[in-house]
Write a protein that holds these residues in place. Structure first.
Motif, mmCIF file in Angstrom:
data_model
loop_
_atom_site.group_PDB
_atom_site.id
_atom_site.type_symbol
_atom_site.label_atom_id
_atom_site.label_comp_id
_atom_site.label_asym_id
_atom_site.label_seq_id
_atom_site.Cartn_x
_atom_site.Cartn_y
_atom_site.Cartn_z
ATOM 1 N N ILE A 20 0.816 -1.335 0.070
ATOM 2 C CA ILE A 20 0.081 -0.031 0.103
ATOM 3 C C ILE A 20 0.831 1.143 0.177
ATOM 4 C CG2 ILE A 20 -1.601 1.386 1.542
ATOM 5 C CD1 ILE A 20 -3.009 -1.206 2.180
ATOM 6 N N LEU A 21 1.823 1.181 1.015
ATOM 7 C CA LEU A 21 2.947 2.461 1.108
ATOM 8 C C LEU A 21 3.689 2.617 -0.585
ATOM 9 C CD1 LEU A 21 4.053 1.628 4.773
ATOM 10 C CD2 LEU A 21 2.427 3.605 3.834
ATOM 11 N N LYS A 22 4.138 1.519 -0.974
ATOM 12 C CA LYS A 22 4.817 1.660 -2.248
ATOM 13 C C LYS A 22 3.683 2.062 -3.500
ATOM 14 C CE LYS A 22 7.903 -1.395 -4.864
ATOM 15 N NZ LYS A 22 7.652 -2.786 -5.757
ATOM 16 N N ASP A 23 2.748 1.667 -3.483
ATOM 17 C CA ASP A 23 1.887 1.837 -4.389
ATOM 18 C C ASP A 23 1.582 3.617 -4.472
ATOM 19 O OD1 ASP A 23 1.599 -0.324 -5.341
ATOM 20 O OD2 ASP A 23 -0.384 -0.876 -4.571
ATOM 21 N N GLU A 24 1.531 4.147 -3.109
ATOM 22 C CA GLU A 24 1.264 5.390 -2.872
ATOM 23 C C GLU A 24 2.660 6.395 -3.209
ATOM 24 O OE1 GLU A 24 -1.151 7.219 0.309
ATOM 25 O OE2 GLU A 24 -2.151 5.278 0.587
#
Ligand code: UD1
Length: 368
Positions: free
Chosen positions: A192-196
């Motif tokens: 999730i963090l990487k996608d953001e």
């Protein structure tokens, strides 16, 4: 038995999940979402993650001035009560949705059940204090998470219908912490963090501060907000901030620049549990997060003059801190002796939802 439950803001979805699953086994619950929180990451994600049933009514009131917001909920909830004819109405916490629900029911002589009764900051300027005091005084069953809450009600002459149950938020933590840890192991949170496109500190080593800021008392005074972010910028570890939309709007307007700070969109409950459990320290003005930090054995600094959760101050697990850059830096770097003390069970035994359900059914049976 048939009850109406009112929810509307993020912490109420978390509190509603344990009770709903117990009560619905043999009874009917009509769930009303006022729409006080409406962004998907402030509302829908909690329903999906926690398996909360879809609301029967969505009032869609959205954001507005407090009187207008509360009044428009009151009008709509009254109509639903008249249509559904419930045996009682249940509210959680201290938001405008709480007060609107309690007031609508009380005026129609429908018993009011208040979960998280008896909390006090004794600061009458806080909208939450206004909401909780008024709600307690028109409630028929008052479910207190702690003995302090029972004592607070006693001081105001409220003794009838008071039940000490422990805290439904503890129920929620116990049910969900392992699920949250497993999702980390499966790589969900990091993805999730990487996608953001968020470059995060190590989420394992307890090597970051987790911060949240949203209370009107901190955001409405721009100097306070600037001081808070200046302190974050000078801290000795990276600061991770899932940011409430109200605060994001303000820091955008004020053009505050970030150093040392990683801003996230509001995160889901399960992800927040993981981030809390693995933080070096939580720095917050939230009520619920002070408790969750304690329950997950993470020290906390509360950026307020008072707290409703006074028990968490014992042994320095939680320390109140005025909004002053030097003071904040001093408080977050204090010795964490608390980690060496055994933690008393302050918030019940993890079965608050069952105790609340039993007490409501007892009243229901008497009325039949
Ligand atoms: C409310 C509760 C507070 C609780 C908090 C949890 C009251 C008086 N306050 O505060 O006790 O701790 O919820 O989060 O009921 N906004 C959005 N999207 C949303 C929701 C809000 O953009 O989904 C923005 C709007 O600009 C709005 C502002 O946030 O005006 C404040 O929202 P509101 O629901 O009035 O209060 P909270 O600050 O969230």
């Amino acid at each position: 038995m048939k009850i109406i439950t009112i929810v509307g803001a993020r912490p109420q979805f978390i509190k509603a999940a344990p009770f709903s699953s117990v009560f619905r086994k043999e009874n009917e619950e009509i769930l009303v979402h006022t729409g006080q929180h409406y962004d998907s990451n402030m509302s829908d994600v909690f329903f999906e993650e926690l398996g909360i049933p879809k609301p029967n009514y969505h009032l869609g009131v959205g954001s507005s001035r407090h009187g207008l917001q509360t009044g428009s909920m009151l009008e709509k909830i009254e109509e639903i009560i008249l249509k559904e004819k419930p045996d009682g109405l249940l509210v959680y916490g201290d938001t405008n949705s709480t007060l609107a629900g309690a007031l609508a029911a009380s005026k129609l002589h429908i018993p009011v059940f208040h979960v998280e009764a008896g909390l006090r900051s004794y600061n009458k300027r806080m909208p939450e204090e206004q909401n909780r005091v008024l709600t307690d005084h028109i409630s028929d069953l008052l479910f207190c998470p702690t003995q302090t809450a029972v004592d607070n009600l006693g001081k105001e002459g409220i003794t009838l219908g008071v039940v000490i149950t422990g805290d439904v938020m503890y129920d929620a933590v116990l049910r969900n912490i392992d699920i949250s840890r497993n999702r980390y192991k499966d790589g969900v949170w990091l993805k999730i963090l990487k996608d953001e496109n968020i470059c995060v500190p190590d989420l394992i080593g307890k090597d970051y501060y987790l911060a949240t800021i949203h209370r009107a008392e901190n955001t409405d005074d721009h100097n306070k907000l600037i001081n808070i972010f200046s302190a974050f910028g000078k801290m000795d570890k990276p600061v991770l901030i899932p940011l409430h939309p109200r605060t994001r709007k303000l820091i955008d307007e004020l053009g505050i620049q970030f150093k040392n700070i990683t801003i996230l969109n509001p995160v889901s409950y399960l992800m927040m549990l993981y981030l809390t459990a693995n933080a070096y320290m939580v720095v917050t003005d939230s009520g619920g997060l002070q408790k969750e930090s304690y329950l997950l054995k993470t020290a906390c600094t509360t950026l307020r003059d008072q707290t409703e959760w006074v028990e968490t101050l014992e042994n320095g697990w939680n320390v109140l801190c005025e909004i002053d850059v030097d003071q904040i830096l001093k408080t977050v770097t204090r010795d964490l002796d608390c980690l060496n003390f055994p933690q008393p069970l302050l918030f019940g035994d993890g079965h608050a939802a069952e105790y609340i359900c039993d007490a409501i059914l007892k009243v229901g049976n008497k009325n039949v």
